[in-house]
Design an enzyme around this catalytic site. Structure first.
Site, short mmCIF file in Angstrom:
data_model
loop_
_atom_site.label_atom_id
_atom_site.label_comp_id
_atom_site.label_asym_id
_atom_site.label_seq_id
_atom_site.Cartn_x
_atom_site.Cartn_y
_atom_site.Cartn_z
N TYR A 203 0.84 -1.19 0.00
CA TYR A 203 0.00 0.00 0.00
C TYR A 203 0.88 1.24 0.00
O TYR A 203 1.95 1.26 0.60
CB TYR A 203 -0.88 0.05 1.25
CG TYR A 203 -2.01 -0.94 1.28
CD1 TYR A 203 -3.20 -0.68 0.60
CD2 TYR A 203 -1.89 -2.13 1.99
CE1 TYR A 203 -4.25 -1.58 0.63
CE2 TYR A 203 -2.94 -3.05 2.02
CZ TYR A 203 -4.11 -2.76 1.33
OH TYR A 203 -5.14 -3.65 1.36
N TYR B 264 0.11 -9.79 0.69
CA TYR B 264 1.11 -9.14 1.55
C TYR B 264 1.11 -9.78 2.93
O TYR B 264 0.08 -10.28 3.40
CB TYR B 264 0.87 -7.63 1.65
CG TYR B 264 -0.48 -7.21 2.17
CD1 TYR B 264 -0.76 -7.16 3.53
CD2 TYR B 264 -1.47 -6.83 1.28
CE1 TYR B 264 -2.00 -6.75 4.00
CE2 TYR B 264 -2.72 -6.42 1.74
CZ TYR B 264 -2.98 -6.38 3.10
OH TYR B 264 -4.21 -5.97 3.55
N ARG C 233 -2.21 -11.98 3.60
CA ARG C 233 -3.56 -11.70 3.14
C ARG C 233 -3.74 -12.20 1.71
O ARG C 233 -2.91 -11.92 0.84
CB ARG C 233 -3.87 -10.19 3.15
CG ARG C 233 -3.95 -9.51 4.48
CD ARG C 233 -5.01 -10.03 5.45
NE ARG C 233 -6.23 -10.57 4.88
CZ ARG C 233 -7.26 -9.86 4.43
NH1 ARG C 233 -7.24 -8.56 4.50
NH2 ARG C 233 -8.33 -10.47 3.95
N HIS D 65 -6.87 -8.92 -2.45
CA HIS D 65 -8.20 -8.38 -2.20
C HIS D 65 -8.24 -6.90 -2.53
O HIS D 65 -7.21 -6.22 -2.57
CB HIS D 65 -8.59 -8.58 -0.72
CG HIS D 65 -7.65 -7.89 0.22
ND1 HIS D 65 -6.47 -8.45 0.63
CD2 HIS D 65 -7.71 -6.67 0.83
CE1 HIS D 65 -5.83 -7.62 1.44
NE2 HIS D 65 -6.57 -6.53 1.57
N HIS E 95 -10.39 -3.49 -1.17
CA HIS E 95 -11.32 -2.94 -0.18
C HIS E 95 -12.36 -2.08 -0.88
O HIS E 95 -12.02 -1.30 -1.78
CB HIS E 95 -10.57 -2.08 0.83
CG HIS E 95 -9.56 -2.84 1.65
ND1 HIS E 95 -9.85 -3.35 2.89
CD2 HIS E 95 -8.27 -3.18 1.40
CE1 HIS E 95 -8.79 -3.97 3.37
NE2 HIS E 95 -7.81 -3.87 2.49
FE LIG Z 1 -5.89 -4.86 2.63
#
Ligand SMILES: [Fe+2]
Length: 246
Positions: free
Chosen positions: A111, A150, A160, A163, A165
């Protein structure tokens, strides 16, 4: 009141069904142990304010906001994908004018955020943020890149699944949903407590479907994901019967 007097009938929200709601605390998801409410949520009554207040104006959303692959004067790295679908209410009706906002990791799984500093590269042409307003048929579409997995430290070797959000506003602020979209057949599902906190019967609803027919040849793959907002049994209308009175 006479039988000819028009009266506003408020929509009623359906109650969520037991066994379909993701629990606010889940044993394997460590941070829910510190942050989850300890008391049972209270269903608030639904009054006129909730359906007539100002919502978000679509004039603030531009066409470029739905394409995450073109930012800062260049193209994002990664597998280009189209993510599309419809927003529906709990009666299965399209929800036009719903604001969808998404955020996601880049193709390397990182991110653009101050606290995300694991050793995966940032992409100068990808900020991971997008938004769009559904059209008259409740449809939305984003162009983006497939996010990478990640690590997140929840447990040993925790990763994770890929995905995206989603935050959605429907036609009222009480029609709000924050959720995550997953990709089919992800090998990381089995060890992810966030995905597995979803009751088993509902998990498939969090997973997009690959749609070969909507891929763009020589350009992008495509994934379809319909979203059902907590909706209304009926929309507000003027009536002359003895229904609920505003
Ligand atoms: Fe996330």
């Amino acid at each position: 009141m006479t039988g000819t007097t028009s009266r506003l009938v408020l929509p009623r929200y359906l109650q969520e069904q037991d066994g379909q709601r993701t629990p606010v605390a889940f044993d394997g998801y460590r941070s829910t142990g510190l942050r989850a409410p300890l008391r049972t949520p209270v269903d608030l009554p639904h009054r006129l304010t909730e359906i007539t207040g100002p919502v978000l104006g679509e004039d603030r959303v531009t066409a470029g906001d739905a394409d995450l692959t073109l930012r800062a004067g260049g193209e994002a790295q990664g597998q280009r994908i189209i993510v599309f679908g419809r927003v529906l209410d709990s009666g299965g009706r399209p929800v036009p004018g719903a604001l969808l906002e998404i955020w996601q990791a880049n193709a390397a799984g990182r991110y653009r955020h101050v606290v995300d500093n694991w050793p995966a590269p940032l992409d100068p042409h990808f900020d991971g943020l997008g938004r769009v307003v559904t059209d008259s048929l409740g449809r939305y579409e984003f162009t983006t890149v497939k996010p990478g997995a990640y690590p997140w430290g929840n447990h040993h070797n925790a990763w994770r699944p890929a995905h995206i959000h989603f935050s959605l506003f429907g036609q009222a602020f009480t029609q709000r949903l924050v959720t995550q979209m997953y990709f089919p057949d992800d090998p990381l599902f089995g060890q992810d407590p966030i995905f597995n906190a979803i009751p088993p019967a509902a998990r498939h609803r969090a997973v997009a479907g690959f749609d070969l027919g909507r891929t763009q040849p020589d350009w992008a793959l495509a994934f379809e994901w319909d979203i059902v907002l907590r909706g209304t049994e009926q929309t507000p209308f003027e009536t002359d019967d003895d229904g609920d009175v505003a």
